[in-house]
Design an enzyme around this catalytic site. Structure first.
Site, PDB file in Angstrom:
ATOM      1  N   HIS A  66       0.869  -1.194   0.000  1.00 25.77           N
ATOM      2  CA  HIS A  66       0.000   0.000   0.000  1.00 25.77           C
ATOM      3  C   HIS A  66       0.897   1.232   0.000  1.00 25.77           C
ATOM      4  O   HIS A  66       1.527   1.548   1.013  1.00 25.77           O
ATOM      5  CB  HIS A  66      -0.881  -0.063   1.265  1.00 25.77           C
ATOM      6  N   GLY A 142      -1.814   7.067   7.541  1.00 24.95           N
ATOM      7  CA  GLY A 142      -0.599   7.606   8.149  1.00 24.95           C
ATOM      8  C   GLY A 142      -0.215   6.897   9.444  1.00 24.95           C
ATOM      9  O   GLY A 142       0.958   6.851   9.794  1.00 24.95           O
ATOM     10  N   PHE A 143      -1.207   6.330  10.111  1.00 27.19           N
ATOM     11  CA  PHE A 143      -0.927   5.733  11.416  1.00 27.19           C
ATOM     12  C   PHE A 143      -1.794   4.509  11.651  1.00 27.19           C
ATOM     13  O   PHE A 143      -2.931   4.460  11.180  1.00 27.19           O
ATOM     14  CB  PHE A 143      -1.195   6.753  12.539  1.00 27.19           C
ATOM     15  N   GLY A 144      -1.242   3.554  12.389  1.00 33.84           N
ATOM     16  CA  GLY A 144      -2.037   2.418  12.837  1.00 33.84           C
ATOM     17  C   GLY A 144      -2.796   2.791  14.103  1.00 33.84           C
ATOM     18  O   GLY A 144      -2.577   3.857  14.692  1.00 33.84           O
ATOM     19  N   GLY A 145      -3.698   1.914  14.493  1.00 34.54           N
ATOM     20  CA  GLY A 145      -4.355   2.073  15.784  1.00 34.54           C
ATOM     21  C   GLY A 145      -5.388   3.176  15.885  1.00 34.54           C
ATOM     22  O   GLY A 145      -5.713   3.622  16.985  1.00 34.54           O
ATOM     23  N   ASP A 175      -9.241  -0.791   5.141  1.00 38.25           N
ATOM     24  CA  ASP A 175      -7.965  -0.546   5.810  1.00 38.25           C
ATOM     25  C   ASP A 175      -8.108   0.527   6.885  1.00 38.25           C
ATOM     26  O   ASP A 175      -8.301   1.703   6.575  1.00 38.25           O
ATOM     27  CB  ASP A 175      -6.925  -0.112   4.763  1.00 38.25           C
ATOM     28  N   GLY A 177      -8.618   0.423  11.489  1.00 39.89           N
ATOM     29  CA  GLY A 177      -9.581   0.231  12.573  1.00 39.89           C
ATOM     30  C   GLY A 177     -10.435  -1.012  12.441  1.00 39.89           C
ATOM     31  O   GLY A 177     -11.519  -1.082  13.024  1.00 39.89           O
ATOM     32  N   GLY A 197      -4.109  -4.480  11.520  1.00 37.96           N
ATOM     33  CA  GLY A 197      -2.805  -4.221  12.118  1.00 37.96           C
ATOM     34  C   GLY A 197      -2.846  -4.438  13.620  1.00 37.96           C
ATOM     35  O   GLY A 197      -2.450  -5.492  14.121  1.00 37.96           O
ATOM     36  N   SER A 198      -3.352  -3.436  14.317  1.00 36.81           N
ATOM     37  CA  SER A 198      -3.402  -3.511  15.785  1.00 36.81           C
ATOM     38  C   SER A 198      -4.187  -4.718  16.261  1.00 36.81           C
ATOM     39  O   SER A 198      -3.796  -5.376  17.237  1.00 36.81           O
ATOM     40  CB  SER A 198      -4.051  -2.248  16.352  1.00 36.81           C
TER      41      SER A 198
HETATM   42  C1  DX5 Z   1      -2.838   3.346   7.833  1.00 35.97           C
HETATM   43  C2  DX5 Z   1      -2.407   2.067   7.155  1.00 35.97           C
HETATM   44  C3  DX5 Z   1      -3.029   0.871   7.731  1.00 35.97           C
HETATM   45  C4  DX5 Z   1      -2.683   0.613   9.180  1.00 35.97           C
HETATM   46  C5  DX5 Z   1      -3.875  -0.058   9.784  1.00 35.97           C
HETATM   47  O1  DX5 Z   1      -2.293   4.416   7.164  1.00 35.97           O
HETATM   48  O2  DX5 Z   1      -2.739   2.109   5.798  1.00 35.97           O
HETATM   49  O3  DX5 Z   1      -2.740  -0.280   6.944  1.00 35.97           O
HETATM   50  O4  DX5 Z   1      -1.554  -0.192   9.350  1.00 35.97           O
HETATM   51  O5  DX5 Z   1      -3.656  -0.186  11.136  1.00 35.97           O
HETATM   52  P1  DX5 Z   1      -4.803  -0.638  12.137  1.00 35.97           P
HETATM   53  O6  DX5 Z   1      -5.318  -1.958  11.666  1.00 35.97           O
HETATM   54  O7  DX5 Z   1      -4.092  -0.696  13.447  1.00 35.97           O
HETATM   55  O8  DX5 Z   1      -5.877   0.425  12.103  1.00 35.97           O
HETATM   56 ZN    ZN Z   2      -2.530   0.196   4.629  1.00 27.73          ZN
END
Ligand code: DX5
Ligand code: ZN
Length: 217
Positions: A66, A142-145, A175, A177, A197-198
Site C-alpha cells: 500500500h 498515516g498511522f495504525g491504531g 484498511d 480500525g 494491524g493492531s
Molecule cells: C494506515 C495504514 C493501515 C494501518 C492499519 O495508514 O494504511 O494499513 O496499518 O492499522 P490498524 O489496523 O491498526 O488500524
Molecule cells: Zn494500509
C-alpha cells in the site's frame, strides 16, 4: 470463496520482523499488508525498499503493498522487482490513474487503488474494469491504531453495487480500525479483504484473533 485477512506489518515489532512474519506465515492469514509512507502524502514515514527486500525473504504469503506516497509511478517497477503481488496507489496521488493502473498490470501485479475517507467512490466509476482491488481507507492514512470511520459501511455497499453493475469482481479491501467488533459487518457489506494491524499484533493471542477475524474461531 471466503474473505482474505491481511495483517499490517506496521503494527508488528520492527526489531523482530522475522519472528512476526513467521507467525503470520504459520497462521490462517492470507496476505502481508505493507504500508509504505513518504512523509509527504501522509504525515508519517514508515519503511521502504530495503526493509521490504528483507521482509520478502521471509514471506511465504503474497505481499500486498500500500503506497502512501506522491507520484508513485516512479517506483512501480521497483516494487514489482521486490516481489509485490498487489500494488495499491492512492487515487489522490495520481494525475493519470488509468495509465498507472495499466502499468501496474503490465508489470504482472494486481492493480489496487486506495481512496481516503473524504474521497467519494463514484470517482472510481470509469476505472472499475482497469483495477483488481479498491482499498477503502476507514481511517485517515498515516498511522495504525486509529478509530474506524463508520461511513465506510455505506461506501462499501455502494462500491460493491457499482462493481456488480460494471461486471467487475475486483476485491474491496478495508484498511484502518478493523477488528473483532466490525469484521463481520464489513464482509456482509461486500468487503472481501480486511487489513488488520493492531487487532492482529496487539492481541493477547494473535493466532486466535486471526482465526476469529477469518470466521474460523
Ligand atoms: C494506515 C495504514 C493501515 C494501518 C492499519 O495508514 O494504511 O494499513 O496499518 O492499522 P490498524 O489496523 O491498526 O488500524
Ligand atoms: Zn494500509
Amino acid at each position: 470463496m471466503g474473505h482474505l485477512l491481511a495483517p499490517s506489518m506496521l503494527a508488528s515489532d520492527f526489531a523482530n520482523l522475522q519472528r512476526d512474519m513467521e507467525m503470520i506465515n504459520a497462521s490462517e492469514a492470507d496476505w502481508f499488508h505493507l504500508d509504505v509512507m513518504d512523509g509527504v502524502f501522509v504525515p508519517n514515514i514508515s519503511f521502504g525498499m530495503p526493509v521490504i527486500e528483507a521482509m520478502a525473504k521471509h514471506a511465504t504469503k503474497p505481499l500486498d503493498v500500500h503506497l502512501m506516497i506522491v507520484d508513485p509511478d516512479r517506483y512501480l517497477k521497483t516494487f514489482a522487482d521486490l516481489g509485490a503481488r498487489v500494488l495499491t496507489v492512492h487515487l489522490e496521488a495520481c494525475n493519470h490513474l488509468h495509465r498507472t493502473l495499466s502499468a501496474i498490470r503490465d508489470l504482472g501485479m494486481l492493480a489496487g487503488v486506495a481512496v481516503n475517507p473524504h474521497t467519494p467512490v463514484e470517482g472510481l466509476s470509469d476505472v472499475l474494469n482497469d483495477l483488481d482491488l479498491v482499498c477503502l481507507m476507514s481511517v485517515n492514512p498515516g498511522f495504525g491504531g486509529q478509530k474506524f470511520i463508520p461511513k465506510t459501511f455505506d461506501k462499501t455497499r455502494k462500491l460493491r453495487n457499482m462493481m456488480n453493475e460494471a461486471g467487475s469482481n475486483a476485491h474491496i479491501e478495508i484498511d484502518g480500525g478493523v477488528g473483532l467488533n466490525n469484521w463481520k459487518s464489513l464482509v456482509d457489506a461486500g468487503a472481501d479483504v480486511l487489513v488488520a494491524g493492531s487487532s492482529t499484533f496487539k492481541a493477547a493471542d494473535p493466532h486466535a484473533a486471526i482465526r476469529e477475524m477469518k470466521g474460523l474461531g
